[in-house]
Scaffold this motif. Structure first.
Motif, short mmCIF file in Angstrom:
data_model
loop_
_atom_site.label_atom_id
_atom_site.label_comp_id
_atom_site.label_asym_id
_atom_site.label_seq_id
_atom_site.Cartn_x
_atom_site.Cartn_y
_atom_site.Cartn_z
N SER A 84 -1.07 25.62 13.16
CA SER A 84 -1.71 24.84 14.21
C SER A 84 -0.71 23.92 14.90
N ALA A 85 0.24 23.37 14.15
CA ALA A 85 1.27 22.50 14.75
C ALA A 85 2.15 23.30 15.70
N LYS A 86 2.56 24.50 15.29
CA LYS A 86 3.38 25.35 16.16
C LYS A 86 2.68 25.66 17.47
N SER A 87 1.42 26.05 17.36
CA SER A 87 0.69 26.44 18.56
C SER A 87 0.43 25.25 19.48
N MET A 88 0.15 24.07 18.92
CA MET A 88 -0.12 22.90 19.76
C MET A 88 1.14 22.43 20.49
N ILE A 89 2.28 22.45 19.81
CA ILE A 89 3.54 22.04 20.44
C ILE A 89 3.91 23.02 21.55
N ALA A 90 3.78 24.32 21.25
CA ALA A 90 4.11 25.34 22.25
C ALA A 90 3.16 25.28 23.44
N ALA A 91 1.88 24.99 23.22
CA ALA A 91 0.91 24.90 24.30
C ALA A 91 1.22 23.73 25.24
N ALA A 92 1.81 22.67 24.69
CA ALA A 92 2.16 21.51 25.52
C ALA A 92 3.50 21.70 26.23
N GLY A 93 4.16 22.83 25.99
CA GLY A 93 5.44 23.09 26.64
C GLY A 93 6.64 22.66 25.82
N GLY A 94 6.42 22.26 24.58
CA GLY A 94 7.52 21.83 23.72
C GLY A 94 8.20 22.99 23.04
N LYS A 95 9.20 22.67 22.24
CA LYS A 95 9.98 23.70 21.56
C LYS A 95 9.98 23.43 20.06
#
Length: 116
Positions: A84-95
């Protein structure tokens, strides 16, 4: 400082050894944190990362958990991430990246912040 490696995980043991021989104190501090027993290793929620997000790369010597909201775009390096952390960071445009990947791309430890 001498660090005893008690890791059953071969990937973790190799990473600790690689960081121990680094010339920068930042990487030695990360190796020290990763060499701790699993029950004492850091687990950081996204809500805490949100407080420290900025231009610097956030380094978590442990696991990033998915509790909280991601409002900013930032780069996080950690030993492990929850899905869930990976997907939330990626959804916000982070790396999202591993510590070994970060060490390879930034051995001089410029613009890095340890989050515990």
């Amino acid at each position: 400082m001498k660090i005893t490696i008690r890791a059953d995980n071969a990937e973790l043991a190799d990473l600790i050894r690689k960081l121990q021989i680094a010339k920068k104190p930042f990487w030695k501090a990360i190796a020290y944190e990763l060499a701790k027993p699993r029950r004492r290793r850091n687990a950081v929620n996204l809500s805490k990362l949100e407080l420290y997000a900025g231009e610097n790369v956030l380094v978590v010597p442990g696991k990033v958990l998915g509790s909280g909201h991601v409002m900013k775009k930032y780069t996080v390096a950690a030993f492990s991430f929850s899905e869930s952390a990976k997907s939330m960071i990626a959804a916000a445009g982070g790396k999202v990246m591993g510590i070994s990947e970060l060490y390879s791309s930034n051995p001089d430890a410029k613009n890095l912040v340890i989050i515990k």
